[in-house]
Design a protein around this motif. Structure first.
Motif, PDB file in Angstrom:
ATOM      1  N   GLY A  22      12.524   7.620 -11.840  1.00  0.00           N
ATOM      2  CA  GLY A  22      12.788   8.415 -13.040  1.00  0.00           C
ATOM      3  C   GLY A  22      13.151   9.849 -12.735  1.00  0.00           C
ATOM      4  O   GLY A  22      14.090  10.409 -13.324  1.00  0.00           O
ATOM      5  N   ARG A  76       2.354   4.664 -18.758  1.00  0.00           N
ATOM      6  CA  ARG A  76       3.728   5.090 -19.034  1.00  0.00           C
ATOM      7  C   ARG A  76       3.795   6.571 -19.401  1.00  0.00           C
ATOM      8  O   ARG A  76       4.767   7.257 -19.049  1.00  0.00           O
ATOM      9  CB  ARG A  76       4.323   4.218 -20.138  1.00  0.00           C
ATOM     10  CG  ARG A  76       4.523   2.774 -19.676  1.00  0.00           C
ATOM     11  CD  ARG A  76       4.996   1.857 -20.782  1.00  0.00           C
ATOM     12  NE  ARG A  76       5.178   0.495 -20.281  1.00  0.00           N
ATOM     13  CZ  ARG A  76       5.469  -0.541 -21.034  1.00  0.00           C
ATOM     14  NH1 ARG A  76       5.625  -0.389 -22.359  1.00  0.00           N
ATOM     15  NH2 ARG A  76       5.622  -1.745 -20.494  1.00  0.00           N
ATOM     16  N   THR A 124       1.497  14.893 -22.699  1.00  0.00           N
ATOM     17  CA  THR A 124       2.076  13.598 -23.068  1.00  0.00           C
ATOM     18  C   THR A 124       1.074  12.759 -23.846  1.00  0.00           C
ATOM     19  O   THR A 124       1.448  11.989 -24.730  1.00  0.00           O
ATOM     20  CB  THR A 124       2.527  12.807 -21.815  1.00  0.00           C
ATOM     21  OG1 THR A 124       1.395  12.524 -20.991  1.00  0.00           O
ATOM     22  CG2 THR A 124       3.567  13.579 -21.030  1.00  0.00           C
ATOM     23  N   LEU A 170       5.875   9.384 -17.395  1.00  0.00           N
ATOM     24  CA  LEU A 170       6.744  10.333 -18.096  1.00  0.00           C
ATOM     25  C   LEU A 170       6.437  11.763 -17.654  1.00  0.00           C
ATOM     26  O   LEU A 170       7.357  12.546 -17.378  1.00  0.00           O
ATOM     27  CB  LEU A 170       6.556  10.194 -19.603  1.00  0.00           C
ATOM     28  CG  LEU A 170       7.356  11.167 -20.483  1.00  0.00           C
ATOM     29  CD1 LEU A 170       8.852  10.976 -20.272  1.00  0.00           C
ATOM     30  CD2 LEU A 170       6.999  10.974 -21.958  1.00  0.00           C
ATOM     31  N   LEU A 208       4.365   4.149 -26.180  1.00  0.00           N
ATOM     32  CA  LEU A 208       5.204   3.603 -25.123  1.00  0.00           C
ATOM     33  C   LEU A 208       4.787   2.182 -24.751  1.00  0.00           C
ATOM     34  O   LEU A 208       5.196   1.669 -23.713  1.00  0.00           O
ATOM     35  CB  LEU A 208       5.157   4.514 -23.891  1.00  0.00           C
ATOM     36  CG  LEU A 208       5.619   5.954 -24.118  1.00  0.00           C
ATOM     37  CD1 LEU A 208       5.594   6.735 -22.807  1.00  0.00           C
ATOM     38  CD2 LEU A 208       7.017   5.994 -24.731  1.00  0.00           C
TER      39      LEU A 208
END
Length: 226
Positions: free
Chosen positions: A27, A96, A69, A100, A81
């Motif tokens: 990512g 998740r 988050t 992120l 998520l």
């Protein structure tokens, strides 16, 4: 020491650390490349956005980003998520969210690593690309980025090593990784804390040492000779 693996889910924690590292690496590489392109864009507004992203997130503590988050995206804004009907909803959602946070933070470092790779490319090559009629996107694809990745092998590898170690921050939102195991052992069985620390240290050595050796090797092998 064997009972630690059974009682405190050490294998699961090691696997979670690996998953956080792999997902975060992919990512952050994708997002970091996009941000690097923004920073090199001929459009002033795009350059501003890329620069602002790097300056903001590179100077924000990772712990704060990962906590945000969970406490802001999920708790306040209701961003989910994972499927909230799943029996593993909280574990999956927190995993998740942690990924992120890792991606957002380390993408800024990937961006700067790629920019350092771009700086190794002679200015004349970009000018030559423009002179033969290549657009900005074409020159990035055909000339700049391939050489930038080769020149950025070492800083990208160092970012991956830092990402691996930074997965321990995911414990702040309840992700079961190596730091969570240490916390559980410290609370329930302090006498075995030294053993838990040894397992944790060896885990990160095993995960990061091969990366460091590979980065050193490929950094020399792929270096563009000028």
């Amino acid at each position: 020491m064997a009972d630690l693996f059974e009682q405190y889910q050490v294998w699961s924690a090691i696997w979670m650390t690996i998953k956080l590292t792999l997902a975060g690496a992919v990512g952050s590489l994708v997002l970091g490349t996009i941000v690097a392109i923004l920073r090199m864009s001929p459009v002033p507004m795009l350059r501003f956005l890329g620069t602002a992203y790097v300056n903001i997130f590179r100077n924000t503590p990772l712990t704060l980003i990962i906590l945000s988050t969970n406490l802001v995206l999920w708790a306040k804004l209701g961003v989910k998520l994972a499927d909230d009907k799943s029996p593993d909803y909280f574990a999956t959602n927190n995993f998740r969210l942690a990924v992120l946070g890792l991606v957002i933070y380390h993408a800024s470092y990937v961006c700067e690593a790629l920019r350092s790779g771009v700086n190794t490319i002679p200015l004349g090559q970009a000018e030559a690309a423009r002179s033969i009629g290549l657009t900005f996107g074409q020159s990035l694809k055909e000339v700049v980025l391939p050489q930038a990745f080769r020149g950025a092998v070492v800083p990208l590898g160092n970012t991956l090593i830092a990402l691996t170690k930074n997965t321990t921050v995911a414990v702040t939102i309840g992700v079961l990784e190596m730091a969570a195991v240490l916390s559980k052992v410290a609370e329930a069985d302090p006498g075995k804390l030294n053993q838990a620390f040894m397992i944790s240290a060896l885990t990160f050595v095993v995960l990061t040492l091969p990366v460091g050796l590979a980065v050193s090797h490929f950094g020399k092998k792929l270096a563009v000779k000028r």
